[in-house]
Design an enzyme around this catalytic site. Structure first.
Site, PDB file in Angstrom:
ATOM      1  N   ASP A  41     -10.901 -11.828   0.862  1.00 40.91           N
ATOM      2  CA  ASP A  41     -11.586 -12.433  -0.283  1.00 40.91           C
ATOM      3  C   ASP A  41     -10.945 -13.788  -0.577  1.00 40.91           C
ATOM      4  O   ASP A  41     -10.136 -14.296   0.222  1.00 40.91           O
ATOM      5  CB  ASP A  41     -11.635 -11.487  -1.492  1.00 40.91           C
ATOM      6  CG  ASP A  41     -10.289 -11.308  -2.176  1.00 40.91           C
ATOM      7  OD1 ASP A  41      -9.283 -11.872  -1.705  1.00 40.91           O
ATOM      8  OD2 ASP A  41     -10.241 -10.596  -3.201  1.00 40.91           O
ATOM      9  N   CYS A  56      -6.977  -8.645   0.725  1.00 46.06           N
ATOM     10  CA  CYS A  56      -7.379  -9.183  -0.579  1.00 46.06           C
ATOM     11  C   CYS A  56      -6.093  -9.357  -1.385  1.00 46.06           C
ATOM     12  O   CYS A  56      -5.011  -9.468  -0.791  1.00 46.06           O
ATOM     13  CB  CYS A  56      -8.426  -8.307  -1.273  1.00 46.06           C
ATOM     14  SG  CYS A  56      -7.902  -6.652  -1.755  1.00 46.06           S
ATOM     15  N   THR A 100      -4.427  -7.254  -3.347  1.00 43.34           N
ATOM     16  CA  THR A 100      -3.556  -6.086  -3.184  1.00 43.34           C
ATOM     17  C   THR A 100      -3.827  -5.318  -1.896  1.00 43.34           C
ATOM     18  O   THR A 100      -3.017  -4.474  -1.508  1.00 43.34           O
ATOM     19  CB  THR A 100      -3.781  -5.092  -4.332  1.00 43.34           C
ATOM     20  OG1 THR A 100      -5.174  -4.733  -4.335  1.00 43.34           O
ATOM     21  CG2 THR A 100      -3.396  -5.701  -5.683  1.00 43.34           C
ATOM     22  N   HIS A 129      -0.437   8.993  13.087  1.00 44.10           N
ATOM     23  CA  HIS A 129      -0.812  10.271  12.478  1.00 44.10           C
ATOM     24  C   HIS A 129      -2.243  10.281  11.929  1.00 44.10           C
ATOM     25  O   HIS A 129      -2.905  11.312  11.978  1.00 44.10           O
ATOM     26  CB  HIS A 129       0.141  10.619  11.326  1.00 44.10           C
ATOM     27  CG  HIS A 129       1.520  10.975  11.798  1.00 44.10           C
ATOM     28  ND1 HIS A 129       2.479  11.509  10.959  1.00 44.10           N
ATOM     29  CD2 HIS A 129       2.108  10.881  13.014  1.00 44.10           C
ATOM     30  CE1 HIS A 129       3.602  11.732  11.648  1.00 44.10           C
ATOM     31  NE2 HIS A 129       3.404  11.343  12.897  1.00 44.10           N
ATOM     32  N   HIS A 145      -2.416  16.412  14.533  1.00 40.10           N
ATOM     33  CA  HIS A 145      -3.020  15.500  13.556  1.00 40.10           C
ATOM     34  C   HIS A 145      -4.543  15.524  13.607  1.00 40.10           C
ATOM     35  O   HIS A 145      -5.200  15.175  12.634  1.00 40.10           O
ATOM     36  CB  HIS A 145      -2.519  14.073  13.790  1.00 40.10           C
ATOM     37  CG  HIS A 145      -1.037  13.967  13.722  1.00 40.10           C
ATOM     38  ND1 HIS A 145      -0.327  14.204  12.559  1.00 40.10           N
ATOM     39  CD2 HIS A 145      -0.118  13.682  14.679  1.00 40.10           C
ATOM     40  CE1 HIS A 145       0.965  14.053  12.810  1.00 40.10           C
ATOM     41  NE2 HIS A 145       1.122  13.749  14.081  1.00 40.10           N
TER      42      HIS A 145
END
Ligand code: RB5
Length: 155
Positions: free
Chosen positions: A8, A65, A67, A98, A133
């Protein structure tokens, strides 16, 4: 290997540096994010990269972005996407080994460029381990596809 990258308006510079870093490794990377610092809603980039990954058009995606949270949430709404937001390399590596992450996300307001490069390196170099997994990945897919989990009591 071919990747897609999206961002962004608060992550243009970090996106550009990560694109150059990845290209210098000889990896093709397609930019579907914004190149402008005008307001740009992160779900657009999350959706674009998510669709490219889920369709198999690219082998993986990178999302940035402020965060890494919003853009990964948006990507994870596309069926088949496993986007993981990471602020350090250990989680990035394990997200592939995993969780078979197919998109790595991070925040330009959270980490610096050198940590971002380390995250990308660990994620690119890791291999999904499968084995024990896979059942858990299948369970995540079951929730996604059916809004149900048949062995929700873990029996
Ligand atoms: C933009 O201001 C900011 O909300 C966005 O970059 C991101 O951090 C959202 O999760």
């Amino acid at each position: 290997m071919k990747l897609a990258i999206g961002n962004d308006h608060v992550a243009v510079q970090m996106k550009n540096e990560i694109m150059e870093y990845v290209r210098n490794k000889g990896i093709e990377i397609i930019n579907v994010g914004t190149d402008s610092e005008e307001r740009f809603n992160y779900p657009v980039s999350g959706y674009r990269v998510g669709k490219m990954v889920a369709s198999g058009e690219v082998d993986g995606g990178i999302l940035i972005c402020g965060t890494g949270v919003g853009i990964s949430l948006a990507a994870n709404k596309v069926h088949g996407v496993r986007a993981c937001v990471c602020s350090e390399p250990y989680s990035a590596k394990l997200s592939k080994q995993h969780n078979n992450s197919n998109i790595i996300a991070f925040g330009s307001r959270v980490i610096g460029i050198e940590t971002a490069k380390m995250i990308v390196d660990e994620w690119l170099n890791a291999q999904y381990e499968g084995g024990r997994h896979q059942k858990r990945i299948d369970m995540i897919a079951e929730i996604e596809e059916t809004q149900n989990l048949s062995d929700a009591d873990n029996e």
